[in-house]
Motif scaffolding. Structure first.
Motif, PDB file in Angstrom:
ATOM      1  N   CYS A 279     -31.861 -12.153 -37.085  1.00 36.38           N
ATOM      2  CA  CYS A 279     -32.953 -11.650 -36.246  1.00 36.38           C
ATOM      3  C   CYS A 279     -32.850 -12.170 -34.815  1.00 36.38           C
ATOM      4  CB  CYS A 279     -34.297 -12.043 -36.846  1.00 36.38           C
ATOM      5  SG  CYS A 279     -34.711 -11.093 -38.306  1.00 36.38           S
ATOM      6  N   LYS A 280     -32.437 -13.409 -34.683  1.00 34.39           N
ATOM      7  CA  LYS A 280     -32.260 -13.993 -33.343  1.00 34.39           C
ATOM      8  C   LYS A 280     -31.184 -13.225 -32.586  1.00 34.39           C
ATOM      9  CE  LYS A 280     -31.169 -18.314 -30.947  1.00 34.39           C
ATOM     10  NZ  LYS A 280     -30.059 -17.753 -30.153  1.00 34.39           N
ATOM     11  N   ASP A 281     -30.077 -12.940 -33.262  1.00 35.73           N
ATOM     12  CA  ASP A 281     -28.996 -12.176 -32.633  1.00 35.73           C
ATOM     13  C   ASP A 281     -29.443 -10.744 -32.332  1.00 35.73           C
ATOM     14  OD1 ASP A 281     -27.462 -14.425 -32.897  1.00 35.73           O
ATOM     15  OD2 ASP A 281     -26.299 -13.688 -34.603  1.00 35.73           O
ATOM     16  N   PHE A 282     -30.211 -10.174 -33.238  1.00 32.93           N
ATOM     17  CA  PHE A 282     -30.696  -8.808 -33.071  1.00 32.93           C
ATOM     18  C   PHE A 282     -31.561  -8.685 -31.815  1.00 32.93           C
ATOM     19  CE2 PHE A 282     -33.457  -5.173 -33.816  1.00 32.93           C
ATOM     20  CZ  PHE A 282     -32.621  -4.242 -34.412  1.00 32.93           C
ATOM     21  N   SER A 283     -32.380  -9.692 -31.560  1.00 31.18           N
ATOM     22  CA  SER A 283     -33.292  -9.653 -30.410  1.00 31.18           C
ATOM     23  C   SER A 283     -32.549  -9.680 -29.082  1.00 31.18           C
ATOM     24  CB  SER A 283     -34.268 -10.832 -30.471  1.00 31.18           C
ATOM     25  OG  SER A 283     -33.595 -12.062 -30.294  1.00 31.18           O
ATOM     26  N   GLU A 284     -31.284 -10.075 -29.119  1.00 30.36           N
ATOM     27  CA  GLU A 284     -30.494 -10.173 -27.896  1.00 30.36           C
ATOM     28  C   GLU A 284     -29.629  -8.935 -27.649  1.00 30.36           C
ATOM     29  OE1 GLU A 284     -28.349 -13.800 -28.429  1.00 30.36           O
ATOM     30  OE2 GLU A 284     -30.140 -15.068 -28.311  1.00 30.36           O
ATOM     31  N   VAL A 285     -29.705  -7.964 -28.561  1.00 23.24           N
ATOM     32  CA  VAL A 285     -28.919  -6.734 -28.416  1.00 23.24           C
ATOM     33  C   VAL A 285     -29.626  -5.786 -27.448  1.00 23.24           C
ATOM     34  CG1 VAL A 285     -28.006  -4.702 -29.605  1.00 23.24           C
ATOM     35  CG2 VAL A 285     -27.963  -6.938 -30.734  1.00 23.24           C
ATOM     36  N   ALA A 286     -28.887  -5.227 -26.517  1.00 23.56           N
ATOM     37  CA  ALA A 286     -29.459  -4.265 -25.561  1.00 23.56           C
ATOM     38  C   ALA A 286     -29.810  -2.964 -26.279  1.00 23.56           C
ATOM     39  CB  ALA A 286     -28.460  -3.995 -24.438  1.00 23.56           C
ATOM     40  N   PRO A 287     -30.953  -2.353 -25.979  1.00 21.97           N
ATOM     41  CA  PRO A 287     -31.398  -1.129 -26.665  1.00 21.97           C
ATOM     42  C   PRO A 287     -30.387   0.013 -26.628  1.00 21.97           C
ATOM     43  CG  PRO A 287     -33.179  -2.043 -25.350  1.00 21.97           C
ATOM     44  CD  PRO A 287     -31.948  -2.834 -25.005  1.00 21.97           C
ATOM     45  N   GLU A 288     -29.622   0.121 -25.545  1.00 24.13           N
ATOM     46  CA  GLU A 288     -28.677   1.249 -25.459  1.00 24.13           C
ATOM     47  C   GLU A 288     -27.616   1.208 -26.558  1.00 24.13           C
ATOM     48  OE1 GLU A 288     -27.439  -1.637 -22.021  1.00 24.13           O
ATOM     49  OE2 GLU A 288     -29.309  -0.848 -22.905  1.00 24.13           O
ATOM     50  N   VAL A 289     -27.429   0.027 -27.154  1.00 24.54           N
ATOM     51  CA  VAL A 289     -26.461  -0.117 -28.235  1.00 24.54           C
ATOM     52  C   VAL A 289     -26.884   0.690 -29.469  1.00 24.54           C
ATOM     53  CG1 VAL A 289     -25.531  -1.790 -29.907  1.00 24.54           C
ATOM     54  CG2 VAL A 289     -25.565  -2.354 -27.477  1.00 24.54           C
ATOM     55  N   PHE A 290     -28.195   0.878 -29.628  1.00 21.55           N
ATOM     56  CA  PHE A 290     -28.704   1.599 -30.794  1.00 21.55           C
ATOM     57  C   PHE A 290     -28.462   3.108 -30.719  1.00 21.55           C
ATOM     58  CE2 PHE A 290     -32.275  -1.794 -30.653  1.00 21.55           C
ATOM     59  CZ  PHE A 290     -31.440  -2.736 -31.224  1.00 21.55           C
ATOM     60  N   ALA A 291     -28.357   3.641 -29.518  1.00 21.25           N
ATOM     61  CA  ALA A 291     -28.307   5.091 -29.323  1.00 21.25           C
ATOM     62  C   ALA A 291     -27.210   5.800 -30.130  1.00 21.25           C
ATOM     63  CB  ALA A 291     -28.176   5.409 -27.836  1.00 21.25           C
ATOM     64  N   PRO A 292     -25.953   5.324 -30.133  1.00 16.85           N
ATOM     65  CA  PRO A 292     -24.914   6.026 -30.893  1.00 16.85           C
ATOM     66  C   PRO A 292     -25.190   6.076 -32.394  1.00 16.85           C
ATOM     67  CG  PRO A 292     -23.932   4.512 -29.308  1.00 16.85           C
ATOM     68  CD  PRO A 292     -25.389   4.198 -29.342  1.00 16.85           C
ATOM     69  N   ARG A 293     -25.784   5.011 -32.923  1.00 14.94           N
ATOM     70  CA  ARG A 293     -26.082   4.986 -34.360  1.00 14.94           C
ATOM     71  C   ARG A 293     -27.200   5.975 -34.702  1.00 14.94           C
ATOM     72  NH1 ARG A 293     -22.454   2.894 -37.722  1.00 14.94           N
ATOM     73  NH2 ARG A 293     -23.876   1.686 -39.034  1.00 14.94           N
ATOM     74  N   LEU A 294     -28.191   6.048 -33.831  1.00 12.55           N
ATOM     75  CA  LEU A 294     -29.269   7.008 -34.046  1.00 12.55           C
ATOM     76  C   LEU A 294     -28.745   8.433 -33.958  1.00 12.55           C
ATOM     77  CD1 LEU A 294     -32.039   5.257 -31.909  1.00 12.55           C
ATOM     78  CD2 LEU A 294     -31.943   5.387 -34.413  1.00 12.55           C
ATOM     79  N   GLU A 295     -27.819   8.653 -33.052  1.00 19.76           N
ATOM     80  CA  GLU A 295     -27.213   9.977 -32.905  1.00 19.76           C
ATOM     81  C   GLU A 295     -26.351  10.309 -34.126  1.00 19.76           C
ATOM     82  OE1 GLU A 295     -26.309  13.676 -31.324  1.00 19.76           O
ATOM     83  OE2 GLU A 295     -27.904  12.232 -30.878  1.00 19.76           O
ATOM     84  N   LEU A 296     -25.642   9.312 -34.661  1.00 18.48           N
ATOM     85  CA  LEU A 296     -24.853   9.512 -35.877  1.00 18.48           C
ATOM     86  C   LEU A 296     -25.746   9.923 -37.042  1.00 18.48           C
ATOM     87  CD1 LEU A 296     -22.270   9.216 -37.608  1.00 18.48           C
ATOM     88  CD2 LEU A 296     -22.829   6.780 -37.851  1.00 18.48           C
ATOM     89  N   LEU A 297     -26.870   9.242 -37.174  1.00 20.07           N
ATOM     90  CA  LEU A 297     -27.807   9.571 -38.251  1.00 20.07           C
ATOM     91  C   LEU A 297     -28.392  10.970 -38.041  1.00 20.07           C
ATOM     92  CD1 LEU A 297     -29.228   8.643 -40.804  1.00 20.07           C
ATOM     93  CD2 LEU A 297     -30.912   7.452 -39.387  1.00 20.07           C
ATOM     94  N   ARG A 298     -28.662  11.318 -36.789  1.00 21.99           N
ATOM     95  CA  ARG A 298     -29.177  12.655 -36.482  1.00 21.99           C
ATOM     96  C   ARG A 298     -28.185  13.727 -36.923  1.00 21.99           C
ATOM     97  NH1 ARG A 298     -28.809  16.862 -33.403  1.00 21.99           N
ATOM     98  NH2 ARG A 298     -26.950  16.042 -32.369  1.00 21.99           N
ATOM     99  N   LYS A 299     -26.902  13.518 -36.681  1.00 18.10           N
ATOM    100  CA  LYS A 299     -25.876  14.490 -37.058  1.00 18.10           C
ATOM    101  C   LYS A 299     -25.795  14.640 -38.580  1.00 18.10           C
ATOM    102  CE  LYS A 299     -22.973  13.958 -32.953  1.00 18.10           C
ATOM    103  NZ  LYS A 299     -21.678  13.472 -32.408  1.00 18.10           N
ATOM    104  N   ARG A 300     -25.951  13.535 -39.298  1.00 14.43           N
ATOM    105  CA  ARG A 300     -25.962  13.609 -40.767  1.00 14.43           C
ATOM    106  C   ARG A 300     -27.144  14.448 -41.254  1.00 14.43           C
ATOM    107  NH1 ARG A 300     -25.193   7.341 -42.702  1.00 14.43           N
ATOM    108  NH2 ARG A 300     -23.133   6.947 -41.809  1.00 14.43           N
ATOM    109  N   ILE A 301     -28.294  14.205 -40.638  1.00 15.52           N
ATOM    110  CA  ILE A 301     -29.498  14.948 -40.992  1.00 15.52           C
ATOM    111  C   ILE A 301     -29.311  16.435 -40.702  1.00 15.52           C
ATOM    112  CG2 ILE A 301     -31.915  15.326 -40.346  1.00 15.52           C
ATOM    113  CD1 ILE A 301     -31.637  12.835 -42.006  1.00 15.52           C
ATOM    114  N   GLU A 302     -28.706  16.745 -39.567  1.00 12.77           N
ATOM    115  CA  GLU A 302     -28.465  18.138 -39.196  1.00 12.77           C
ATOM    116  C   GLU A 302     -27.520  18.824 -40.183  1.00 12.77           C
ATOM    117  OE1 GLU A 302     -29.266  20.518 -36.834  1.00 12.77           O
ATOM    118  OE2 GLU A 302     -30.993  19.230 -36.491  1.00 12.77           O
ATOM    119  N   ARG A 303     -26.478  18.115 -40.611  1.00  9.51           N
ATOM    120  CA  ARG A 303     -25.544  18.696 -41.585  1.00  9.51           C
ATOM    121  C   ARG A 303     -26.252  19.003 -42.907  1.00  9.51           C
ATOM    122  NH1 ARG A 303     -21.639  15.070 -39.392  1.00  9.51           N
ATOM    123  NH2 ARG A 303     -22.076  13.531 -41.013  1.00  9.51           N
TER     124      ARG A 303
END
Length: 245
Positions: free
Chosen positions: A124-148
């Motif tokens: 959790c400590k490491d997670f809090s130091e991750v920049a939000p933009e890092v999450f975007a590709p993973r969210l987009e990957l999940l979106r593509k799975r949902i679309e398929r």
């Protein structure tokens, strides 16, 4: 970000709930701890593999192992309830439940429990130091799975299982990112009812009556599939855009 606060609150809640479940692996405790474990895993999943720290990887591994143990007991807890509902024999299920409960107790013994909590806090400590933009590709990957899935005809058990996993992940992440998806929640609940009956049918030797009821439940849940997945896809797109901004 809201997701950082969510994962921290869950990590804080984990220790007390894990201790309670070790002492009493009841239907309620196992269910609550399993959901908490899934949500923590979903939060950590949103960090790309090449950005995960050693603590994040260790936490995901521990949570996966715990989820498997909890899932085994949960399978029998739900199957017993459904067996009563559908007037099926349950003696064999009760017999199998006891060793499943013992495995939960063993896994959550004090020494191991404390190790998981320590690993979670570091993650959790490491997670809090991750920049939000890092999450975007993973969210987009999940979106593509949902679309398929939205555009596919889901026939195999494997494709339906993948859909259930992605729907849960999407719902948990979107809740943490302050994106409301009521249609997705309803769809997930319907999928859960269908899956529980499928499990009971498998444990009962696939009696024709249960398999037929399972098909009826799948068709009912499938009616809300496209609107629910469309809502999830849109919400994931907006969440990814906000993270990347």
């Amino acid at each position: 970000m809201a997701i950082v606060k969510s994962i921290q609150k869950r990590a804080e809640k984990f220790e007390g709930l894990a201790k309670a479940t070790h002492r009493l692996p009841s239907v309620e405790n196992v269910h609550d701890l399993r959901i908490l474990t899934r949500k923590l895993r979903s939060d950590l999943w949103v960090v790309p593999k090449n950005k995960r720290t050693e603590a994040m990887r260790a936490a995901r591994k521990e949570l996966k192992a715990l989820g498997d143990v909890l899932g085994n007991q949960r399978m029998y807890d739900v199957a017993i309830a459904d067996a009563h509902r559908y007037h099926r024999k349950s003696a064999r299920l009760y017999k199998a439940l006891l060793p499943a409960q013992n495995k939960v107790r063993l896994f959550l013994e004090k020494k191991h429990r404390r190790r998981i909590v320590k690993t979670l806090k570091a993650a959790c400590k490491d997670f809090s130091e991750v920049a939000p933009e890092v999450f975007a590709p993973r969210l987009e990957l999940l979106r593509k799975r949902i679309e398929r899935a939205k555009k596919s005809i889901l026939r195999s058990a494997q494709s339906k299982h993948r859909l259930r996993v992605d729907v849960k992940k999407a719902r948990y992440l979107l809740e943490d990112l302050d994106r409301k998806t009521p249609a997705l929640k309803v769809f997930q609940d319907k999928l859960g009812e269908w899956h529980d009956l499928v499990v009971l049918s498998e444990l009962s030797g696939h009696p024709k009556e249960l398999d037929e009821k399972g098909e009826v439940l799948w068709k009912k849940s499938a009616r809300s599939l496209k609107p629910a997945l469309a809502q999830a896809s849109r919400a994931l797109h907006l969440a990814a855009r906000d993270c990347a901004a």
